[in-house]
Design an enzyme around this catalytic site. Structure first.
Site, PDB file in Angstrom:
ATOM      1  N   ASP A  11      11.486 -11.229 -30.486  1.00  0.00           N
ATOM      2  CA  ASP A  11      11.028 -11.578 -31.837  1.00  0.00           C
ATOM      3  C   ASP A  11      12.112 -12.413 -32.509  1.00  0.00           C
ATOM      4  OD1 ASP A  11       8.598 -10.374 -33.713  1.00  0.00           O
ATOM      5  OD2 ASP A  11      10.286 -11.160 -34.866  1.00  0.00           O
ATOM      6  N   LEU A  22       0.853  -6.514 -33.772  1.00  0.00           N
ATOM      7  CA  LEU A  22       0.300  -6.336 -32.426  1.00  0.00           C
ATOM      8  C   LEU A  22       1.387  -6.273 -31.369  1.00  0.00           C
ATOM      9  CD1 LEU A  22      -2.765  -8.723 -32.632  1.00  0.00           C
ATOM     10  CD2 LEU A  22      -2.890  -6.301 -32.009  1.00  0.00           C
ATOM     11  N   ASP A  24      13.994 -18.284 -29.494  1.00  0.00           N
ATOM     12  CA  ASP A  24      12.781 -19.010 -29.880  1.00  0.00           C
ATOM     13  C   ASP A  24      12.037 -19.413 -28.615  1.00  0.00           C
ATOM     14  OD1 ASP A  24      10.826 -20.670 -30.812  1.00  0.00           O
ATOM     15  OD2 ASP A  24      12.160 -21.983 -31.957  1.00  0.00           O
ATOM     16  N   ILE A  25      10.946 -18.722 -28.316  1.00  0.00           N
ATOM     17  CA  ILE A  25      10.229 -18.962 -27.056  1.00  0.00           C
ATOM     18  C   ILE A  25       9.411 -20.260 -27.076  1.00  0.00           C
ATOM     19  CG2 ILE A  25      10.220 -16.622 -26.180  1.00  0.00           C
ATOM     20  CD1 ILE A  25       7.279 -18.059 -28.183  1.00  0.00           C
ATOM     21  N   LYS A  47      -5.453 -21.565 -30.870  1.00  0.00           N
ATOM     22  CA  LYS A  47      -5.985 -20.414 -30.154  1.00  0.00           C
ATOM     23  C   LYS A  47      -7.076 -20.811 -29.162  1.00  0.00           C
ATOM     24  CE  LYS A  47      -3.452 -17.062 -31.689  1.00  0.00           C
ATOM     25  NZ  LYS A  47      -2.407 -16.511 -30.780  1.00  0.00           N
ATOM     26  N   TYR A  97      -4.692 -23.230 -36.643  1.00  0.00           N
ATOM     27  CA  TYR A  97      -4.676 -21.965 -35.904  1.00  0.00           C
ATOM     28  C   TYR A  97      -5.842 -21.889 -34.908  1.00  0.00           C
ATOM     29  CZ  TYR A  97      -4.703 -16.852 -35.297  1.00  0.00           C
ATOM     30  OH  TYR A  97      -4.698 -15.574 -34.785  1.00  0.00           O
ATOM     31  N   THR A 151      -2.456  -7.426 -39.093  1.00  0.00           N
ATOM     32  CA  THR A 151      -1.111  -7.940 -38.851  1.00  0.00           C
ATOM     33  C   THR A 151      -0.654  -8.670 -40.108  1.00  0.00           C
ATOM     34  OG1 THR A 151      -1.784 -10.126 -38.039  1.00  0.00           O
ATOM     35  CG2 THR A 151      -1.741  -8.318 -36.428  1.00  0.00           C
ATOM     36  N   ASN A 174       2.415 -13.318 -27.321  1.00  0.00           N
ATOM     37  CA  ASN A 174       1.816 -12.816 -28.555  1.00  0.00           C
ATOM     38  C   ASN A 174       2.389 -13.461 -29.813  1.00  0.00           C
ATOM     39  OD1 ASN A 174       0.501 -10.506 -30.248  1.00  0.00           O
ATOM     40  ND2 ASN A 174       2.672 -10.407 -30.765  1.00  0.00           N
TER      41      ASN A 174
END
Length: 315
Positions: A48, A29, A85-86, A187, A183, A217, A112
């Protein structure tokens, strides 16, 4: 993005002049979003970390962020890679700094990045819980925190931005998903973060929305292999990640003026405005219930209420 697109009138493109940072943009994505923004005239910071689908280090990954940035540049667009690394303060701060240092501005942030470590709840280990919440939830908060601080400073300096944030939730966050407690919780947390950020940042010219995509994905093609498979007969590929990107690009553009604090589901050629928690059937005794009365009242109200959506994978 096609090679002939940059020859079009740049001013006519939806994101001409905007600078967009997309996290987790090396594949799936994120890659589709980065290419779609570039095709609409945006200059893109492609983030990334280059890890495996479970977040573990990938040996010899080849730098997917740079690969996507190079693809954009080869098609005549502008892009720079960011491999930080965000989900760390330094990595998130450097993402914003890369946009400002390279292009002098930041207009849109697309959160994302993510991975999965699926387990049934009784088998889910603490480190698997922590790792998934870290990348999805902390990995949304920290880039948003640093971008918002920049936009607030701009607004206070008399340069109010037309800034946009697009967060990434999931059907798992909306309805739950068997085998994905970590997860789903992360989310769902993204949805709460989106609502608060939209309410707090609107005064600075920032709009914040979320999408819940259904697409093929690295995370979904193993868990939902049959559903996510591309059609062999050449018919419309409803699970192609590129189907989600047009909505993300519009939300990330100035054309989405006035749209904030909303959640959209996107799958194939379908867009749905999701309507979250809101009061349903209610009873007010105007005095304290006994436990038995509370139970009787709850059952009566449930009989009047709409049935909940099924949990993904249940049964």
């Amino acid at each position: 993005m096609t090679a002939d697109r940059p020859t079009e009138n740049a001013a006519a493109r939806l994101c001409a002049g905007r600078v967009v940072a997309v996290t987790g943009a090396g594949r799936g994505l994120g890659r589709a979003h980065a290419l779609a923004f570039a095709a609409e005239g945006a200059r893109v910071v492609v983030n990334d970390l280059g890890v495996r689908p479970d977040g573990s280090p990938a040996e010899g990954a080849g730098g997917p962020a740079e690969e996507v940035a190079a693809e954009i540049r080869a098609a005549g667009g502008e892009a720079v890679a960011h491999g930080g690394d965000i989900a760390t303060p330094a990595g998130a701060a450097s993402l914003v700094a890369t946009a400002l240092g390279t292009y002098g501005r930041l207009d849109t942030l697309v959160n994302n990045a993510g991975f999965v470590r699926d387990r049934m709840l009784v088998n889910l280990e603490e480190d698997e819980w922590d790792a998934v919440l870290r990348v999805h939830l902390k990995g949304h908060f920290l880039p948003l925190h640093h971008a918002a601080a920049h936009w607030r400073a701009e607004a206070k300096a008399g340069r109010p931005p037309r800034a946009r944030v697009v967060n990434t939730s999931s059907g798992a966050g909306l309805f739950g998903s068997v085998g994905q407690a970590n997860y789903s919780a992360a989310k769902a947390g993204v949805l709460g973060l989106t609502l608060v950020a939209a309410a707090e940042l609107g005064r600075y010219g920032v709009q914040v929305n979320a999408v819940a995509p259904a697409a093929r994905t690295r995370m979904t093609e193993r868990t939902f292999a049959e559903t996510m498979a591309a059609p062999a007969d050449g018919t419309f590929d409803t699970m192609a990640p590129e189907n989600v990107s047009p909505l993300v690009v519009w939300l990330g553009s100035a054309a989405s003026e006035g749209v904030t604090g909303r959640v959209f589901a996107a799958e194939g050629g379908r867009i749905t405005v999701m309507e979250g928690w809101r009061p349903g059937p209610t009873a007010d005794k105007q005095a304290r219930f006994t436990p038995a009365e509370a139970g009787d009242t709850a059952r009566r109200l449930l009989a009047e209420a709409s049935a909940p959506e099924p949990v993904y994978g249940a049964g």
